[in-house]
Design an enzyme around this catalytic site. Structure first.
Site, mmCIF file in Angstrom:
data_model
loop_
_atom_site.group_PDB
_atom_site.id
_atom_site.type_symbol
_atom_site.label_atom_id
_atom_site.label_comp_id
_atom_site.label_asym_id
_atom_site.label_seq_id
_atom_site.Cartn_x
_atom_site.Cartn_y
_atom_site.Cartn_z
ATOM 1 N N LEU A 204 0.863 -1.194 0.000
ATOM 2 C CA LEU A 204 0.000 0.000 0.000
ATOM 3 C C LEU A 204 0.889 1.229 0.000
ATOM 4 O O LEU A 204 1.771 1.322 0.854
ATOM 5 C CB LEU A 204 -0.797 0.069 1.306
ATOM 6 C CG LEU A 204 -1.995 -0.821 1.538
ATOM 7 C CD1 LEU A 204 -2.478 -0.603 2.965
ATOM 8 C CD2 LEU A 204 -3.107 -0.506 0.539
ATOM 9 N N HIS A 205 0.675 2.125 -0.898
ATOM 10 C CA HIS A 205 1.450 3.378 -0.817
ATOM 11 C C HIS A 205 0.793 4.563 -1.513
ATOM 12 O O HIS A 205 1.285 5.681 -1.430
ATOM 13 C CB HIS A 205 2.856 3.184 -1.379
ATOM 14 C CG HIS A 205 2.884 3.110 -2.885
ATOM 15 N ND1 HIS A 205 2.503 1.999 -3.577
ATOM 16 C CD2 HIS A 205 3.214 4.034 -3.815
ATOM 17 C CE1 HIS A 205 2.610 2.230 -4.868
ATOM 18 N NE2 HIS A 205 3.036 3.456 -5.055
#
Ligand code: UD1
Length: 366
Positions: A204-205
């Protein structure tokens, strides 16, 4: 002979440029590898050079982190000087990061031909900084190397001259195929004490997922449930680690059963993790493609994708960022194994060669 400049800057650039660098080098073309320093931590940058066998950059700009304007502007100022000194015959950029648009813009204003690798992808979501970078880079590039036919169509719809569009296939898959056997021999599963085929990998980013406390909190809620059913491996991007701490969400993360938060992984260990995942949860672009190539089910935690072929042909399902939808698709995959998909045409490991041939032909003609 004037040199060709190859730009890398952020993590997803390295595996795209390594095979192109190797191909052009094998044809004895003079190359200058420029690293902007957009990503600078060893585990976001150096480990990829080591894993991919890339030479040290000839020039390192060291721009580091900053707001979009500061980062892009600093790359432009520094890269203009590099172009003035080296008078390249062409500048090759890849993907959709700030380094891509910054260097493409400098080159095109100096009348240096720009080749864009991974052209034509569109999420049609201009709130994503990457979408802005994609549209603008394509508009000013002279050679547009596309991974799939949908990208050709997007460019044609935008009025791009068809002669500059080259369907070459997916460059990430060159690196994947070149390295998968080495990746399979890594020891990462023993180190993490997980069984091959019996864990999920999470990445996730995206700012839209991790910079908003409510959105991030809801995503964590999904893993609070899913963690009861399967081991979860979460190599956390520095942006995400920072946001988890800023919002005080560490306790919730730490209490998720069977979740291991680990540092960002190098190319080979990460490939090994993906290869043997039961399912991958991600908001990354490249990972949607890598899972399709490896035929591993992918649950994309976004509202849209610029890589629709991974959904129509591959193993990808777009579920958005709400906990209930993430859990629903996980339940579907854990019961029914998820999509098998097929590997799209031209994702065959020969993309760098096709790009190299087109670049050489272009330089001979101009
Ligand atoms: C960038 C790209 C994104 C890509 C992602 C892959 C843009 C607009 N975004 O996003 O498309 O998917 O890279 O990782 O170009 N940081 C470190 N060490 C590093 C690099 C970054 O700690 O080596 C931290 C810094 O706090 C920085 C934050 O991560 O502020 C975000 O980095 P940045 O390069 O601005 O964007 P990414 O989120 O990495």
């Amino acid at each position: 002979m004037k040199p060709i400049i190859i730009i890398v800057g952020a993590r997803p650039n390295f595996m795209k440029m390594a095979p192109i660098y190797d191909y052009l080098k094998s044809k004895n073309l003079p190359l200058i590898l420029v690293h902007t320093g957009q990503h600078y931590d060893d585990n976001m940058s150096k480990v990829f050079f080591d894993d991919l066998g890339m030479p040290k950059p000839d020039i390192y700009l060291g721009v580091g982190s900053g707001s979009h304007a500061k980062q892009t502007a600093q790359i432009m100022i520094d890269f203009e000087e590099i172009c003035e000194e080296n008078k390249p015959s062409m500048v090759i950029v890849a993907g959709d990061v700030n380094s891509t648009i910054a260097c493409a813009l400098v080159s095109s204003k100096m009348n240096i031909p720009v080749a864009h690798v991974e052209a034509g992808l569109r999420s049609f979501d201009m709130k994503m900084p990457e979408e802005i970078n994609r549209v603008l880079t394509d508009r000013i590039s002279n050679l547009l190397f596309t991974p799939s036919l949908d990208a050709n169509q997007n460019l044609k719809n935008e009025g791009v001259n068809e002669k500059s569009i080259k369907l070459v296939g997916n460059i990430m898959i060159d690196s994947l195929l070149n390295n998968i056997e080495r990746a399979k021999k890594r020891n990462i599963h023993n180190e993490l004490n997980i069984m091959k085929g019996n864990y999920a990998t999470i990445t996730l980013h995206r700012p839209s997922n991790v910079d908003d406390e409510n959105v991030l909190s809801d995503i964590i809620k999904a893993f609070e449930t899913i963690g009861n059913e399967i081991s979860l491996i979460f190599p956390a991007h520095p942006r995400t680690t920072h946001m988890i701490s800023k919002f005080g969400l560490e306790n919730r993360i730490n209490q998720i059963p069977n979740l291991q938060v680990i540092k960002p992984q190098g190319y080979l260990d990460f490939l090994a993790l993906i290869k043997y995942s039961k399912v991958v949860f991600t908001d990354s672009g490249g990972l949607q493609e890598e899972t399709t190539a490896l035929r591993i089910p992918c649950i994309t935690i976004r509202e849209n994708t610029e890589r629709p072929i991974t959904v129509t042909e591959g193993t990808n399902t777009i579920v958005g960022s709400k906990a209930e939808n993430i859990i629903k698709e996980w339940n579907n995959i854990s019961r029914n194994k998820g999509k098998k998909g097929k590997v799209p045409k031209l994702w065959d490991g020969k993309t760098a060669e096709r790009i190299g041939i087109d670049i050489i032909e272009y330089l001979e003609k101009h």
